[in-house]
Design a protein around this motif. Structure first.
Motif, PDB file in Angstrom:
ATOM      1  N   ALA A 188       0.826  -1.208   0.000  1.00  0.00           N
ATOM      2  CA  ALA A 188       0.000   0.000   0.000  1.00  0.00           C
ATOM      3  C   ALA A 188       0.861   1.260   0.000  1.00  0.00           C
ATOM      4  N   ILE A 189       1.928   1.248   0.811  1.00  0.00           N
ATOM      5  CA  ILE A 189       2.836   2.397   0.851  1.00  0.00           C
ATOM      6  C   ILE A 189       3.513   2.585  -0.503  1.00  0.00           C
ATOM      7  N   MET A 190       3.981   1.480  -1.083  1.00  0.00           N
ATOM      8  CA  MET A 190       4.672   1.545  -2.373  1.00  0.00           C
ATOM      9  C   MET A 190       3.736   2.049  -3.467  1.00  0.00           C
ATOM     10  N   GLU A 191       2.524   1.514  -3.516  1.00  0.00           N
ATOM     11  CA  GLU A 191       1.570   1.924  -4.550  1.00  0.00           C
ATOM     12  C   GLU A 191       1.239   3.413  -4.432  1.00  0.00           C
ATOM     13  N   LYS A 192       1.000   3.872  -3.216  1.00  0.00           N
ATOM     14  CA  LYS A 192       0.672   5.285  -3.016  1.00  0.00           C
ATOM     15  C   LYS A 192       1.848   6.179  -3.384  1.00  0.00           C
ATOM     16  N   SER A 193       3.067   5.758  -3.014  1.00  0.00           N
ATOM     17  CA  SER A 193       4.243   6.553  -3.340  1.00  0.00           C
ATOM     18  C   SER A 193       4.464   6.631  -4.846  1.00  0.00           C
ATOM     19  N   LEU A 194       4.275   5.516  -5.538  1.00  0.00           N
ATOM     20  CA  LEU A 194       4.442   5.529  -6.994  1.00  0.00           C
ATOM     21  C   LEU A 194       3.460   6.501  -7.651  1.00  0.00           C
ATOM     22  N   LYS A 195       2.260   6.575  -7.125  1.00  0.00           N
ATOM     23  CA  LYS A 195       1.259   7.502  -7.668  1.00  0.00           C
ATOM     24  C   LYS A 195       1.570   8.947  -7.286  1.00  0.00           C
ATOM     25  N   ARG A 201       0.272   6.702 -12.694  1.00  0.00           N
ATOM     26  CA  ARG A 201      -1.170   6.638 -12.409  1.00  0.00           C
ATOM     27  C   ARG A 201      -1.642   5.238 -12.035  1.00  0.00           C
ATOM     28  N   ARG A 202      -1.108   4.207 -12.697  1.00  0.00           N
ATOM     29  CA  ARG A 202      -1.563   2.833 -12.460  1.00  0.00           C
ATOM     30  C   ARG A 202      -0.331   1.945 -12.292  1.00  0.00           C
ATOM     31  N   PRO A 203       0.311   2.006 -11.147  1.00  0.00           N
ATOM     32  CA  PRO A 203       1.588   1.305 -10.974  1.00  0.00           C
ATOM     33  C   PRO A 203       1.470  -0.210 -10.985  1.00  0.00           C
ATOM     34  N   LEU A 241      -2.238  -3.786  -8.853  1.00  0.00           N
ATOM     35  CA  LEU A 241      -1.504  -4.545  -9.875  1.00  0.00           C
ATOM     36  C   LEU A 241      -0.183  -5.049  -9.284  1.00  0.00           C
ATOM     37  N   VAL A 242      -0.273  -6.090  -8.474  1.00  0.00           N
ATOM     38  CA  VAL A 242       0.902  -6.708  -7.873  1.00  0.00           C
ATOM     39  C   VAL A 242       0.980  -8.154  -8.342  1.00  0.00           C
ATOM     40  N   TYR A 243       2.202  -8.587  -8.701  1.00  0.00           N
ATOM     41  CA  TYR A 243       2.399  -9.905  -9.292  1.00  0.00           C
ATOM     42  C   TYR A 243       3.539 -10.633  -8.579  1.00  0.00           C
ATOM     43  N   GLY A 244       3.495 -11.966  -8.625  1.00  0.00           N
ATOM     44  CA  GLY A 244       4.560 -12.746  -8.021  1.00  0.00           C
ATOM     45  C   GLY A 244       4.006 -13.865  -7.162  1.00  0.00           C
ATOM     46  N   PRO A 245       4.854 -14.454  -6.313  1.00  0.00           N
ATOM     47  CA  PRO A 245       6.259 -14.095  -6.117  1.00  0.00           C
ATOM     48  C   PRO A 245       7.163 -14.651  -7.218  1.00  0.00           C
ATOM     49  N   ASP A 261       6.907  -1.142 -12.603  1.00  0.00           N
ATOM     50  CA  ASP A 261       7.251   0.195 -12.111  1.00  0.00           C
ATOM     51  C   ASP A 261       8.073   0.130 -10.832  1.00  0.00           C
ATOM     52  N   ALA A 262       7.935  -0.970 -10.091  1.00  0.00           N
ATOM     53  CA  ALA A 262       8.712  -1.146  -8.858  1.00  0.00           C
ATOM     54  C   ALA A 262       8.738  -2.618  -8.483  1.00  0.00           C
ATOM     55  N   VAL A 263       9.747  -2.963  -7.682  1.00  0.00           N
ATOM     56  CA  VAL A 263       9.915  -4.332  -7.207  1.00  0.00           C
ATOM     57  C   VAL A 263       9.966  -4.301  -5.685  1.00  0.00           C
TER      58      VAL A 263
END
Length: 350
Positions: A188-195, A201-203, A241-245, A261-263
């Motif tokens: 949640a922190i990562m997604e908000k920071s990317l935005k 807009r859609r990380p 939009l989170v994928y893995g592991p 956009d980030a890992v």
């Protein structure tokens, strides 16, 4: 920050026996840097003068009592102490740690009072900073206590962003520390920071596995199947939009990271080894999730070259530019979300 005023960029000088002052001063030895921000060092006139002399730099500065008095177009030094500390380049001394923390505390106080807009921290030694009054493994943990929000250690360049699910903990404690709640919080922190901080807009986020080959379906540990996979699926089902592991050993070597956009790495070295291998000297350590902007270079005190004028300021300069850009992005994002009418106009294309 007042309208038409340059961003005030505070600098904590780090360990006085390391390369912190050197890379910070070299960054602003180039007068063009003053077009982007107003630098405010938290140290003392005497300390900075000694560093300038020892390093053979050509720099003039403006000494002030408080960050409020900083002048645009000048390198400003807030006098946090009056005495002249003993500078012993290359040595990890208690005094070196004490002055690093005095600089940091003063800079953070100014940040909390909005006397500076952005904080860039020069490297500290995690051993000699420890005391009864300061018991933190590093900058990130201290800032998480002092500032509002929940922190994420986020290593960034223009092309690569790697966050850490767990950071400064022993490897033996990693698996038991990782819980669905922790994963949800950090994503949640990562997604908000990317935005908000990076204007995405859609990380799209990738999560690395805990065990080799993400556990090989339980053959090499069960944490990936029992903790990571169901939590990732839950978040994806809710619209993140989170994928893995993904198996960490081949993820970066195969350029798989370029599709995201980030890992989010499971632990410190899993994320930082590939990050520094791919971007050392250009990388920036950004503390995402807090209500204030803080960056730092991606290297340490480098005692072995301290005081010799050999330190490369590239990463510190990148930390300055990243801090400025994040502050601008965040300001624009927050202004836009405070003004629903403007937001609606942008959607319509008016």
């Amino acid at each position: 920050m007042k309208e038409n005023q340059k961003i005030k960029l505070g600098i904590s000088i780090g360990d006085i026996n390391g390369i912190g002052c050197e890379v910070a001063l070299k960054t602003f030895e180039d007068p063009r840097m003053l077009d982007f921000c107003t630098p405010v060092f938290f140290a003392s006139n005497k300390t900075i003068s000694q560093q300038i002399k020892d390093l053979g730099l050509n720099i003039k500065f403006n000494g002030v009592r408080d960050a409020d008095q900083a002048l645009e177009g000048k390198i400003n030094i807030v006098n946090v102490w009056k005495e002249m500390p003993n500078i012993a380049y290359g040595e990890a001394t208690k005094q070196g740690g004490d002055y690093a923390i005095r600089s940091l505390r003063a800079a953070v106080a100014a940040l909390k009072e909005d006397k500076i807009d952005v904080l860039v921290t020069a490297p500290i030694n995690k051993n000699n900073i420890q005391s009864e009054d300061f018991n933190f493994p590093g900058h990130t943990d201290f800032l998480a206590q002092e500032l509002k929000g929940e922190s994420l250690m986020f290593m960034v360049t223009y092309e690569l962003r790697v966050g850490l699910l767990t950071d400064h903990i022993a490897v033996k404690d990693v698996a038991k520390t990782i819980t669905p709640k922790l994963i949800r919080n950090k994503i949640a922190i990562m997604e908000k920071s990317l935005k908000m901080d990076f204007g995405i807009r859609r990380p799209k986020i990738a999560m690395l596995g805990i065990n080799p080959h993400s556990g090989d379906n339980g053959t090499i540990g069960e944490e990936d199947d029992k903790v990571l996979k169901p939590t990732i699926q839950e978040l994806f089902n809710k619209g993140t939009l989170v994928y893995g592991p993904y198996s960490a050993d081949s993820f970066f070597g195969s350029d798989n990271h370029k599709g995201f956009d980030a890992v989010l790495a499971a632990y410190h070295d899993q994320g930082l080894i590939p990050f520094k291998t791919l971007s050392f000297g250009k990388g920036v350590n950004y503390t995402a999730g807090l209500d204030k902007v803080r960056t730092s270079p991606d290297h340490g005190t480098a005692y072995e070259i301290a005081g010799k004028g050999m330190a490369d300021e590239s990463s510190f300069k990148e930390a300055v530019f990243t801090g400025i850009q994040v502050f601008k992005n965040r300001t624009e994002y927050l202004d836009l979300h405070k003004n629903p009418l403007q937001k609606q106009k942008m959607k319509r294309g008016d």
